[in-house]
Design a protein around this motif. Structure first.
Motif, PDB file in Angstrom:
ATOM      1  N   HIS A  10       0.829  -1.202   0.000  1.00  0.00           N
ATOM      2  CA  HIS A  10       0.000   0.000   0.000  1.00  0.00           C
ATOM      3  C   HIS A  10       0.871   1.262   0.000  1.00  0.00           C
ATOM      4  CE1 HIS A  10      -3.559   2.397   0.739  1.00  0.00           C
ATOM      5  NE2 HIS A  10      -2.905   3.035   1.697  1.00  0.00           N
ATOM      6  N   ALA A  11       1.957   1.201   0.792  1.00  0.00           N
ATOM      7  CA  ALA A  11       2.851   2.360   0.873  1.00  0.00           C
ATOM      8  C   ALA A  11       3.482   2.642  -0.476  1.00  0.00           C
ATOM      9  CB  ALA A  11       3.930   2.114   1.920  1.00  0.00           C
ATOM     10  N   VAL A  12       3.937   1.601  -1.129  1.00  0.00           N
ATOM     11  CA  VAL A  12       4.579   1.787  -2.432  1.00  0.00           C
ATOM     12  C   VAL A  12       3.561   2.294  -3.439  1.00  0.00           C
ATOM     13  CG1 VAL A  12       5.682   0.583  -4.351  1.00  0.00           C
ATOM     14  CG2 VAL A  12       6.353   0.076  -2.004  1.00  0.00           C
ATOM     15  N   TRP A  13       2.355   1.711  -3.383  1.00  0.00           N
ATOM     16  CA  TRP A  13       1.298   2.194  -4.279  1.00  0.00           C
ATOM     17  C   TRP A  13       1.018   3.672  -4.021  1.00  0.00           C
ATOM     18  CZ3 TRP A  13      -3.410   4.087  -2.500  1.00  0.00           C
ATOM     19  CH2 TRP A  13      -4.341   4.406  -3.495  1.00  0.00           C
ATOM     20  N   GLY A  14       0.893   4.030  -2.724  1.00  0.00           N
ATOM     21  CA  GLY A  14       0.599   5.422  -2.371  1.00  0.00           C
ATOM     22  C   GLY A  14       1.684   6.365  -2.856  1.00  0.00           C
ATOM     23  N   LEU A  15       2.942   5.955  -2.659  1.00  0.00           N
ATOM     24  CA  LEU A  15       4.041   6.837  -3.035  1.00  0.00           C
ATOM     25  C   LEU A  15       4.172   6.964  -4.547  1.00  0.00           C
ATOM     26  CD1 LEU A  15       6.997   6.227  -0.600  1.00  0.00           C
ATOM     27  CD2 LEU A  15       5.742   8.324  -1.008  1.00  0.00           C
ATOM     28  N   THR A  16       3.898   5.910  -5.274  1.00  0.00           N
ATOM     29  CA  THR A  16       4.076   6.009  -6.721  1.00  0.00           C
ATOM     30  C   THR A  16       2.902   6.711  -7.391  1.00  0.00           C
ATOM     31  OG1 THR A  16       3.280   3.750  -6.840  1.00  0.00           O
ATOM     32  CG2 THR A  16       5.646   4.077  -7.075  1.00  0.00           C
ATOM     33  N   THR A  17       1.681   6.412  -6.931  1.00  0.00           N
ATOM     34  CA  THR A  17       0.531   7.004  -7.630  1.00  0.00           C
ATOM     35  C   THR A  17       0.030   8.275  -6.961  1.00  0.00           C
ATOM     36  OG1 THR A  17      -1.026   5.752  -6.332  1.00  0.00           O
ATOM     37  CG2 THR A  17      -0.258   4.741  -8.375  1.00  0.00           C
ATOM     38  N   LEU A  18       0.306   8.429  -5.668  1.00  0.00           N
ATOM     39  CA  LEU A  18      -0.250   9.536  -4.872  1.00  0.00           C
ATOM     40  C   LEU A  18      -1.775   9.510  -4.896  1.00  0.00           C
ATOM     41  CD1 LEU A  18       2.133  12.485  -5.696  1.00  0.00           C
ATOM     42  CD2 LEU A  18       2.100  11.038  -3.688  1.00  0.00           C
ATOM     43  N   GLY A  19      -2.337   8.334  -4.958  1.00  0.00           N
ATOM     44  CA  GLY A  19      -3.796   8.198  -4.873  1.00  0.00           C
ATOM     45  C   GLY A  19      -4.447   8.124  -6.232  1.00  0.00           C
ATOM     46  N   GLU A  20      -5.559   7.432  -6.269  1.00  0.00           N
ATOM     47  CA  GLU A  20      -6.238   7.261  -7.549  1.00  0.00           C
ATOM     48  C   GLU A  20      -7.673   7.760  -7.546  1.00  0.00           C
ATOM     49  OE1 GLU A  20      -5.465   3.155  -8.095  1.00  0.00           O
ATOM     50  OE2 GLU A  20      -3.649   3.508  -9.257  1.00  0.00           O
ATOM     51  N   THR A  21      -8.341   7.682  -6.387  1.00  0.00           N
ATOM     52  CA  THR A  21      -9.731   8.133  -6.372  1.00  0.00           C
ATOM     53  C   THR A  21      -9.796   9.586  -5.950  1.00  0.00           C
ATOM     54  OG1 THR A  21      -9.758   6.331  -4.794  1.00  0.00           O
ATOM     55  CG2 THR A  21     -11.792   6.750  -6.034  1.00  0.00           C
ATOM     56  N   GLN A  22     -10.472  10.367  -6.731  1.00  0.00           N
ATOM     57  CA  GLN A  22     -10.596  11.789  -6.445  1.00  0.00           C
ATOM     58  C   GLN A  22     -11.772  12.012  -5.495  1.00  0.00           C
ATOM     59  OE1 GLN A  22      -9.383  13.979  -9.497  1.00  0.00           O
ATOM     60  NE2 GLN A  22      -9.695  15.922  -8.479  1.00  0.00           N
ATOM     61  N   THR A  23     -11.631  13.011  -4.623  1.00  0.00           N
ATOM     62  CA  THR A  23     -12.748  13.380  -3.766  1.00  0.00           C
ATOM     63  C   THR A  23     -13.853  13.989  -4.619  1.00  0.00           C
ATOM     64  OG1 THR A  23     -11.208  13.823  -1.998  1.00  0.00           O
ATOM     65  CG2 THR A  23     -13.390  14.766  -1.776  1.00  0.00           C
ATOM     66  N   GLN A  24     -15.073  13.613  -4.305  1.00  0.00           N
ATOM     67  CA  GLN A  24     -16.174  14.105  -5.141  1.00  0.00           C
ATOM     68  C   GLN A  24     -17.314  14.607  -4.295  1.00  0.00           C
ATOM     69  OE1 GLN A  24     -16.669  10.488  -7.227  1.00  0.00           O
ATOM     70  NE2 GLN A  24     -15.989  11.351  -9.180  1.00  0.00           N
ATOM     71  N   LEU A  25     -18.073  15.503  -4.891  1.00  0.00           N
ATOM     72  CA  LEU A  25     -19.324  15.933  -4.277  1.00  0.00           C
ATOM     73  C   LEU A  25     -20.427  15.155  -4.948  1.00  0.00           C
ATOM     74  CD1 LEU A  25     -19.290  19.804  -3.991  1.00  0.00           C
ATOM     75  CD2 LEU A  25     -19.492  18.159  -2.159  1.00  0.00           C
ATOM     76  N   LYS A  26     -21.255  14.510  -4.150  1.00  0.00           N
ATOM     77  CA  LYS A  26     -22.372  13.783  -4.749  1.00  0.00           C
ATOM     78  C   LYS A  26     -23.648  14.353  -4.205  1.00  0.00           C
ATOM     79  CE  LYS A  26     -20.679   9.284  -6.081  1.00  0.00           C
ATOM     80  NZ  LYS A  26     -20.184   8.090  -5.412  1.00  0.00           N
ATOM     81  N   LYS A  27     -24.606  14.483  -5.075  1.00  0.00           N
ATOM     82  CA  LYS A  27     -25.883  15.000  -4.600  1.00  0.00           C
ATOM     83  C   LYS A  27     -26.778  13.818  -4.273  1.00  0.00           C
ATOM     84  CE  LYS A  27     -28.786  18.910  -5.168  1.00  0.00           C
ATOM     85  NZ  LYS A  27     -29.005  20.169  -5.832  1.00  0.00           N
ATOM     86  N   VAL A  28     -27.176  13.744  -3.005  1.00  0.00           N
ATOM     87  CA  VAL A  28     -28.077  12.678  -2.586  1.00  0.00           C
ATOM     88  C   VAL A  28     -29.367  13.355  -2.182  1.00  0.00           C
ATOM     89  CG1 VAL A  28     -28.407  10.748  -1.037  1.00  0.00           C
ATOM     90  CG2 VAL A  28     -26.106  11.414  -1.712  1.00  0.00           C
ATOM     91  N   GLY A  29     -30.398  13.168  -2.950  1.00  0.00           N
ATOM     92  CA  GLY A  29     -31.641  13.867  -2.671  1.00  0.00           C
ATOM     93  C   GLY A  29     -31.388  15.355  -2.786  1.00  0.00           C
ATOM     94  N   ARG A  30     -31.600  16.049  -1.656  1.00  0.00           N
ATOM     95  CA  ARG A  30     -31.444  17.487  -1.704  1.00  0.00           C
ATOM     96  C   ARG A  30     -30.066  17.917  -1.207  1.00  0.00           C
ATOM     97  NH1 ARG A  30     -35.419  21.236   1.826  1.00  0.00           N
ATOM     98  NH2 ARG A  30     -34.266  23.164   1.468  1.00  0.00           N
ATOM     99  N   LEU A  31     -29.386  16.992  -0.576  1.00  0.00           N
ATOM    100  CA  LEU A  31     -28.131  17.359   0.080  1.00  0.00           C
ATOM    101  C   LEU A  31     -26.915  16.853  -0.687  1.00  0.00           C
ATOM    102  CD1 LEU A  31     -28.966  16.665   3.815  1.00  0.00           C
ATOM    103  CD2 LEU A  31     -29.237  18.748   2.496  1.00  0.00           C
ATOM    104  N   TYR A  32     -25.854  17.619  -0.578  1.00  0.00           N
ATOM    105  CA  TYR A  32     -24.596  17.184  -1.163  1.00  0.00           C
ATOM    106  C   TYR A  32     -23.831  16.380  -0.144  1.00  0.00           C
ATOM    107  CZ  TYR A  32     -24.847  20.305  -5.169  1.00  0.00           C
ATOM    108  OH  TYR A  32     -25.196  20.922  -6.325  1.00  0.00           O
ATOM    109  N   GLN A  33     -23.072  15.426  -0.634  1.00  0.00           N
ATOM    110  CA  GLN A  33     -22.178  14.743   0.270  1.00  0.00           C
ATOM    111  C   GLN A  33     -20.794  14.729  -0.317  1.00  0.00           C
ATOM    112  OE1 GLN A  33     -23.997  11.018   1.065  1.00  0.00           O
ATOM    113  NE2 GLN A  33     -25.436  12.096   2.377  1.00  0.00           N
ATOM    114  N   GLN A  34     -19.843  14.921   0.545  1.00  0.00           N
ATOM    115  CA  GLN A  34     -18.470  14.869   0.087  1.00  0.00           C
ATOM    116  C   GLN A  34     -18.009  13.437   0.220  1.00  0.00           C
ATOM    117  OE1 GLN A  34     -16.757  18.082  -0.387  1.00  0.00           O
ATOM    118  NE2 GLN A  34     -14.727  17.804   0.411  1.00  0.00           N
ATOM    119  N   VAL A  35     -17.762  12.773  -0.895  1.00  0.00           N
ATOM    120  CA  VAL A  35     -17.226  11.422  -0.828  1.00  0.00           C
ATOM    121  C   VAL A  35     -15.719  11.551  -0.899  1.00  0.00           C
ATOM    122  CG1 VAL A  35     -17.217   9.160  -1.881  1.00  0.00           C
ATOM    123  CG2 VAL A  35     -19.255  10.600  -1.999  1.00  0.00           C
ATOM    124  N   MET A  36     -15.074  11.259   0.223  1.00  0.00           N
ATOM    125  CA  MET A  36     -13.637  11.475   0.294  1.00  0.00           C
ATOM    126  C   MET A  36     -12.899  10.436  -0.528  1.00  0.00           C
ATOM    127  SD  MET A  36     -12.545  14.018   2.088  1.00  0.00           S
ATOM    128  CE  MET A  36     -13.177  15.258   3.210  1.00  0.00           C
TER     129      MET A  36
END
Lengths: 434, 448
Positions: free
Chosen positions: B62-88
């Motif tokens: 995991h450490a090597v993956w983290g250091l080489t890619t610096l993460g792959e999933t971007q934080t997103q705002l999702k609208k659920v019903g009327r409210l937004y949620q920050q999906v980290m």
């Protein structure tokens, strides 16, 4: 051999500490994920009309100015605690420090749940993912506040903030010194200053702080200059070197005649010093200082920005402040309720009464509860005819470029050349950002 | 038990304990020690082995993956019903720090592994030669009595590691990413950009001119500030320590006063004093019939003002130190010089100055290094101004460190700031190392 044993023991010791710290780091970093992973359960998709309920046991941390705003925060927090039974702790963090603090304190779990931001910082905070959108109270917020303040609290079409204040600047004047001089246009002000100035004894007719170029923009807008096109929303249209802006800067150059000062010397605190001693007749300053200026020992009035020679009225920039909910908050519902609570129309008016700040809400000057003094009323009029403060992310590159241009022109440089250079620099900085 | 060991060591003189112990230790930490009958140590090392396996298998990928890619999933705002949620999504900075910690831990564990093999080999060798391996209690008491300093140092060492080494490595890594306020975690993922930022600083038009200009001024500033501070202090010390001067302690107190005021207070006061229009300095000049001087608004004068202001706060310290050193010079040297008919200038040049220089040299180099990083004076007095439209996010009097501050705190250019940080680090470490290795005072220290 025994030496090595010592080393082995030593390193075992170190390794345990390492393992312990490593463990900490990973739980820390897991926090934000687990927090928000947990929120769906908390927020549990309230249906369109369902009431937003604060999380049980919620406690909020609130960043704002604890000195200037004390009368208001004392009042508002008491009301809020009575109504919702949620404890709110206030910490003294200025609007402009919030982002920096939150990007380190947020992940550590000690950041604010609700904090203040000014127009130019909203884009930055939204882009860094530090703030949650204003979703539940969106309609209410939009219905009570001025369109410009809503625009300032919006980024990429999503409303983030809960607008609270508006601010701009105009001309305060010392009634004792000005007496009944005619001050309808800038020509009048220049004529008055020429008569009034006594540079040897440090007496001045008119002063402002030209090295902060946000003030200088006021003179450029009067001739049709602007920073970004399409009412400060289009980054690809840079107006700081258009004909109007150049004319405005030429006018600023002509002001040197009545302000015979080096740029570095015309600082705000010296200007305020002269003003306080009654040696300055007309003082260009912001509405944020209404409270302070209403306490001066001499009668103070506010002039609306006068007409520029051969042009329209100079239009000062106007921005707004608002409150924002941190995306690191553990209690998003409670935080949203609180942010909305302290920014309702009633609270904005109460704040005007207690601290003198101008409400962001759509009000007329005669609204019940609004201060009826000359300063407040003067600035409410000025706000109505001012230029929107650009709230784009790229705004941060504008000031260094423009500051440099003003500095050059103040020392006798050519306005057109200086502004072309500034525009080039601005363009390349915008292009360089990745 | 002892008999048994004695017997074994006699009969097994031909037995190659060392080879077997080494092989066992290579297989798993602690096995060799167990074979060598050092049971407690063996068990502890076996536990370390378990931790190592766990780290390498579960954490390292995991450490090597983290250091080489610096993460792959971007934080997103999702609208659920009327409210937004920050999906980290992934947090690049945390991935980087975690990755670093894990890799350092693995390196440390490997080092223990190597030590463990060496240890079992040596103990085996000892047994082959008929010696008796230490019991655990003996080892502990040996460590406690002879290696106690290491034990005590282990904690601060861990602290140094986490609060000094890690941040430095982290800062160095930032220089190779696209970490700017436009692209900031948690909303965005960072990317490795290699030497792009370095190339920009050295080659890109706006950046490189700024960099060379700022660096040049930084060196000039450090030299001027150090020399004025030092020789000012020297002069003051000579004056105060003269035989015929009366009220010595009064003068000393008077001279030390500037140092007693907190620097940021004096700098803010000086800023007002040097104001071109309203400042008292210019008003006095005018009263005396001179022209006003643009102390803070003209680029060259602003630099002069900085040197003067720094002199004012810096000379008292060197004065005090030099007085201290001067009091250690033997009096008879002066008496001998007097008999030979030396003038007081000769005495100063040939006795006082060399003696003082001898002790002061490392301090002068250190104060040079300090002045290169002298943030306070510049930030508080001119804040890098006057503005220069040719420079990138810097004014005429900005030195590297204040430029770095403006880049990171003012304009969110963290990766460029980090490049500047690395450059400052390299320059300063060269001086620090040179200082430690070359000056006489330290040379004497190492011989003892």
């Amino acid at each position: 051999m025994k030496k090595k044993l010592g080393a082995v023991l030593l390193s075992t010791l170190m390794m345990f500490t390492l393992a312990a710290c490593g463990g900490n780091a990973s739980t820390n970093s897991a926090n934000p994920t687990s927090n928000t992973g947990g929120t769906p359960a908390n927020t549990a998709e309230p249906a369109a009309n369902e009431e937003l309920k604060p999380e049980p046991g919620a406690e909020l941390r609130f960043w704002t100015f604890t000195t200037d705003l004390k009368p208001f925060t004392d009042y508002a927090l008491k009301e809020f605690e009575q109504k919702y039974n949620i404890k709110v702790t206030v910490e003294d963090v200025g609007y402009w420090d919030s982002i920096g603090r939150l990007s380190t304190d947020g992940p550590a779990g000690v950041g604010a749940d609700v904090f203040g931001l000014q127009t130019p910082d909203v884009a930055n905070a939204a882009q860094s993912g530090l703030i949650l959108p204003n979703d539940y109270f969106e309609e209410e917020t939009k219905s009570i506040n001025k369109p410009d303040t809503i625009a300032a609290a919006t980024h990429d079409g999503i409303l983030y903030g809960y607008p609270w204040n508006v601010y701009t600047f105009s001309l305060y004047y010392n009634k004792d010194l000005v007496k009944d001089a005619k001050l309808e246009t800038w020509d009048d002000i220049i004529a008055f200053s020429k008569k009034f100035n006594d540079v040897k004894n440090n007496k001045y007719g008119f002063l402002y702080e030209p090295k902060t170029s946000a003030f200088d923009v006021a003179f450029m807008t009067g001739y049709g200059g602007y920073i970004f096109g399409n009412n400060e929303t289009d980054v690809n249209d840079i107006g700081i070197n258009n004909e109007g802006s150049v004319k405005g800067l030429k006018f600023i150059q002509s002001l040197r005649e009545i302000m015979p000062l080096a740029l570095a010397d015309a600082t705000n605190n010296l200007k305020e010093g002269l003003w306080g001693q009654g040696k300055l007749a007309i003082n260009m300053d912001g509405s944020w200082a209404i409270g302070e200026h209403s306490k001066q020992p001499f009668p103070v009035g506010v002039l609306p920005m006068p007409k520029l020679p051969g042009g329209e009225n100079a239009m000062p920039l106007a921005g707004s402040t608002g409150y924002y909910v941190s995306s690191y908050t553990k209690y998003p519902n409670a935080a949203k309720i609180f942010a909305n609570f302290i920014t309702t129309k009633e609270m904005q008016i109460k704040n005007n009464e207690l601290t003198g700040a101008l409400p962001a809400a759509n009000i007329t000057g005669t609204e019940q509860g609004i201060r009826n003094d000359e300063l407040t009323q003067g600035f409410l009029k000025q706000i109505a005819s001012s230029h929107r403060f650009p709230g784009l992310f790229e705004t941060q590159y504008v000031w260094p470029a423009l500051d440099a241009a003003v500095a050059e022109v103040w020392n006798g440089g050519d306005p057109k050349a200086a502004l072309d250079k500034a525009a080039d620099k601005l363009k390349s900085n915008i292009a360089n950002q990745k | 038990m002892q008999e048994l060991i004695a017997k074994q060591s006699k009969s097994g003189a031909t037995k190659s304990y060392s080879t077997i112990a080494t092989i066992l230790s290579v297989l798993a930490m602690g096995l060799g020690q167990l074979y060598n009958r050092q049971f407690m140590k063996g068990i502890i090392l076996l536990a370390v082995h378990a931790i190592t396996l766990y780290t390498v298998i579960f954490k390292l990928p995991h450490a090597v993956w983290g250091l080489t890619t610096l993460g792959e999933t971007q934080t997103q705002l999702k609208k659920v019903g009327r409210l937004y949620q920050q999906v980290m999504g992934d947090h690049s900075v945390f991935l980087m720090i975690e990755g670093l910690v894990t890799i350092f831990a693995v390196i440390l564990l490997l080092w223990i592994y190597v030590l463990n093999i060496k240890d079992s080999y040596r103990t085996g060798k000892l047994r082959e030669q008929g010696g008796v391996p230490n019991t655990f209690r003996q080892t502990v008491s040996f460590v406690l009595s002879y290696r106690f300093p290491y034990l005590i140092l282990a904690l601060p060492l861990a602290g140094v590691f986490f609060f000094t080494i890690m941040p430095i490595v982290f800062m160095i890594l930032i220089a190779f990413t696209d970490y700017t306020s436009k692209n900031m975690p948690p909303a965005h993922l960072l990317n490795w950009t290699g030497f792009d930022a370095f190339r920009d600083v050295f080659q890109l038009k706006g950046w490189s001119t700024t960099f060379y200009k700022v660096t040049l001024w930084t060196f000039l500033w450090a030299i001027l500030a150090t020399l004025t501070g030092y020789f000012g202090g020297f002069g003051a010390a000579l004056l105060v320590q003269q035989k015929r001067i009366r009220f010595k302690s009064f003068w000393r107190t008077l001279f030390i006063l500037p140092y007693a005021i907190p620097m940021f207070v004096s700098m803010l006061i000086l800023q007002n004093m040097f104001n071109g229009q309203f400042g008292p300095v210019n008003q006095y000049l005018e009263l005396m019939g001179f022209d006003r001087i643009p102390w803070l608004s003209d680029p060259t004068w602003a630099k002069v003002t900085l040197v003067i202001a720094n002199f004012w706060v810096a000379f008292p310290v060197s004065m005090l130190m030099i007085i201290g050193i001067m009091s250690t010079i033997p009096k008879d040297m002066y008496e001998a010089a007097d008999i030979d008919g030396a003038s007081s200038f000769q005495k100063t040049r040939l006795i006082t100055f060399p003696s003082v220089m001898y002790s002061m040299a490392p301090l002068i180099i250190m104060s040079f290094v300090g002045n290169m990083n002298n943030f306070n004076v510049i930030f508080l007095l001119t804040n890098g101004n006057p503005i220069n439209s040719d420079l990138q996010f810097a004014g005429d009097t900005d030195i590297l460190i204040t430029w770095l501050y403006k880049l990171s705190m003012g304009y969110g250019q963290y990766n460029y700031a980090s490049v500047i940080g690395i450059i400052i680090f390299i320059i300063l470490s060269v001086f620090a190392i040179w200082n430690v290795r070359r000056t006489k005072t330290f040379k004497e220290d190492t011989s003892s």
